[in-house]
Scaffold this motif. Structure first.
Motif, mmCIF file in Angstrom:
data_model
loop_
_atom_site.group_PDB
_atom_site.id
_atom_site.type_symbol
_atom_site.label_atom_id
_atom_site.label_comp_id
_atom_site.label_asym_id
_atom_site.label_seq_id
_atom_site.Cartn_x
_atom_site.Cartn_y
_atom_site.Cartn_z
ATOM 1 N N HIS A 1 0.855 -1.188 0.000
ATOM 2 C CA HIS A 1 0.000 0.000 0.000
ATOM 3 C C HIS A 1 0.889 1.237 0.000
ATOM 4 C CE1 HIS A 1 -2.863 3.001 1.446
ATOM 5 N NE2 HIS A 1 -3.836 2.171 1.130
ATOM 6 N N PRO A 2 0.575 2.252 -0.821
ATOM 7 C CA PRO A 2 1.483 3.394 -0.970
ATOM 8 C C PRO A 2 1.744 4.169 0.314
ATOM 9 C CG PRO A 2 -0.635 3.799 -2.035
ATOM 10 C CD PRO A 2 -0.565 2.348 -1.743
ATOM 11 N N ARG A 3 0.914 4.005 1.350
ATOM 12 C CA ARG A 3 1.126 4.761 2.582
ATOM 13 C C ARG A 3 1.920 3.967 3.633
ATOM 14 N NH1 ARG A 3 -4.610 7.745 3.657
ATOM 15 N NH2 ARG A 3 -3.405 8.936 5.175
ATOM 16 N N GLN A 4 2.355 2.751 3.279
ATOM 17 C CA GLN A 4 3.102 1.958 4.259
ATOM 18 C C GLN A 4 4.452 2.578 4.606
ATOM 19 O OE1 GLN A 4 3.314 -2.326 3.747
ATOM 20 N NE2 GLN A 4 1.478 -2.283 2.487
ATOM 21 N N ALA A 5 5.102 3.192 3.628
ATOM 22 C CA ALA A 5 6.402 3.802 3.903
ATOM 23 C C ALA A 5 6.269 4.897 4.953
ATOM 24 C CB ALA A 5 7.003 4.370 2.621
ATOM 25 N N ASN A 6 5.190 5.655 4.895
ATOM 26 C CA ASN A 6 4.984 6.714 5.875
ATOM 27 C C ASN A 6 4.589 6.157 7.233
ATOM 28 O OD1 ASN A 6 5.698 8.633 4.043
ATOM 29 N ND2 ASN A 6 3.615 9.235 3.531
ATOM 30 N N ALA A 7 4.020 4.962 7.258
ATOM 31 C CA ALA A 7 3.757 4.303 8.536
ATOM 32 C C ALA A 7 5.075 4.036 9.261
ATOM 33 C CB ALA A 7 2.992 3.001 8.326
ATOM 34 N N LEU A 8 6.116 3.696 8.525
ATOM 35 C CA LEU A 8 7.428 3.468 9.134
ATOM 36 C C LEU A 8 7.988 4.761 9.725
ATOM 37 C CD1 LEU A 8 9.000 1.124 6.429
ATOM 38 C CD2 LEU A 8 8.212 0.478 8.708
ATOM 39 N N VAL A 9 7.718 5.878 9.048
ATOM 40 C CA VAL A 9 8.146 7.178 9.570
ATOM 41 C C VAL A 9 7.470 7.440 10.913
ATOM 42 C CG1 VAL A 9 8.086 9.679 9.175
ATOM 43 C CG2 VAL A 9 8.593 8.122 7.273
ATOM 44 N N ALA A 10 6.179 7.136 10.987
ATOM 45 C CA ALA A 10 5.437 7.349 12.233
ATOM 46 C C ALA A 10 5.932 6.423 13.339
ATOM 47 C CB ALA A 10 3.950 7.137 11.994
ATOM 48 N N LEU A 11 6.137 5.160 13.022
ATOM 49 C CA LEU A 11 6.572 4.205 14.046
ATOM 50 C C LEU A 11 7.918 4.594 14.649
ATOM 51 C CD1 LEU A 11 5.520 0.840 12.347
ATOM 52 C CD2 LEU A 11 4.460 1.914 14.345
ATOM 53 N N ALA A 12 8.790 5.194 13.848
ATOM 54 C CA ALA A 12 10.111 5.603 14.339
ATOM 55 C C ALA A 12 10.021 6.705 15.388
ATOM 56 C CB ALA A 12 10.977 6.068 13.175
ATOM 57 N N LEU A 13 8.877 7.384 15.474
ATOM 58 C CA LEU A 13 8.713 8.459 16.445
ATOM 59 C C LEU A 13 8.653 7.944 17.885
ATOM 60 C CD1 LEU A 13 6.092 10.619 14.519
ATOM 61 C CD2 LEU A 13 8.494 11.211 14.941
#
Length: 304
Positions: free
Chosen positions: A140-152
């Motif tokens: 899903h195209p938004r999965q990469a940004n989920a990784l950005v959020a999880l790193a927070l």
């Protein structure tokens, strides 16, 4: 269950607050006793948010200063705002990444929640996707940004990922199923691709809003949640329900004609994607109670 995180009253900052899922989420949070401030990019959006009983912060998701300030003034953030222009997907993803980073900066060191929206479509690789499927940025195209959020989480934020079904349905829905209905109305046939055995997960918008509220109140940092009440509804069943609602015939479209018949949504409608929410239900005590997708279609909401 006993809440680990919820305050007596939380002040939640919501982006996308005037949208389909966002407005239902705002109403759910307020009903539960929380205060809400919604991001509004226009007078019309501000009026919708105010009508729901929420305060308004004017701005857009591509303004990091507004996002940072909204997050800093809150007890938690629900980030649902997104540009769904599929012709500019790369730009939308970059805007979303910057928005997540700005919201995270506003919450840094507080331990407060930042819930972002993602999707389940395309997860699982032919099997039933679960919350244990880690985002890798390739589906899903938004999965990469989920990784950005999880790193927070390493910066003192409580990141949460809500992966929504491709169809979040209900009266007033103007998303994918409404678009498929309009195609059927225009073409005079309700179509599916090939044998129509591929699946789409589904969730009612009010059940999705309840999940978001429960997650912000109680889910631990790094939790991935599935907003999917139905593991998968076949595309043929969806097409047949649309056909009955419109009184038009139902037909199979071969793969070679998918783009011609459906346009941009065709390849999405052809994906076979099933998704479980068992872990989400167990963690949050979430139990979907509202109508199924086929029940909503039978009720006529999409054909008025």
């Amino acid at each position: 269950m006993t809440s680990r995180f919820v305050e007596v009253v939380m002040h939640v900052f919501v982006t996308g607050a005037s949208g389909w899922i966002g407005s239902a989420t705002v109403a759910e949070l307020i009903k539960a006793g929380h205060r809400v401030t919604g991001l509004a990019r226009s007078d019309a959006a501000a009026e919708r948010i105010t009508a729901l009983g929420a305060a308004v912060r004017r701005g857009t998701i591509d303004d990091p200063e507004v996002l940072r300030a909204g997050a800093a003034d809150s007890d938690g953030v629900v980030h649902l705002g997104y540009n769904h222009d599929f012709s500019r997907m790369a730009d939308a993803l970059e805007t979303d990444r910057r928005a997540i980073e700005a919201l995270g900066e506003g919450l840094e060191g507080t331990g407060r929640p930042l819930l972002i929206a993602s999707g389940v479509l395309g997860l699982g690789g032919g099997r039933v996707a679960t919350e244990h499927d880690v985002p890798d940025g390739a589906g899903h195209p938004r999965q990469a940004n989920a990784l950005v959020a999880l790193a927070l989480a390493d910066r003192g934020v409580r990141p949460l990922i809500a992966r929504f079904a491709p169809t979040v349905h209900g009266a007033g829905d103007h998303g994918f199923v409404a678009h498929l209905t309009q195609i059927a109305r225009t073409k005079g046939i309700a179509a599916y691709v090939g044998d129509g055995a591929n699946h789409w997960p589904a969730v009612h918008v009010l059940d999705a809003a309840t999940l978001v509220r429960l997650a912000v109140e109680d889910a631990p940092a790094g939790t991935i949640l599935h907003a999917t009440a139905e593991e998968g509804v076949t595309s043929r069943d969806i097409a047949e329900a649309i056909g009955r609602g419109l009184g038009v015939p139902v037909e199979s479209i071969p793969d070679s004609r998918v783009d011609e018949h459906f346009g941009w949504i065709g390849r999405l409608f052809a994906i076979d994607s099933r998704s479980s929410s068992e872990a989400t239900q167990q963690l949050l005590g979430w139990k979907p109670t509202h109508p199924t997708l086929l029940e909503d279609l039978a009720a006529g909401h999409y054909f008025a």
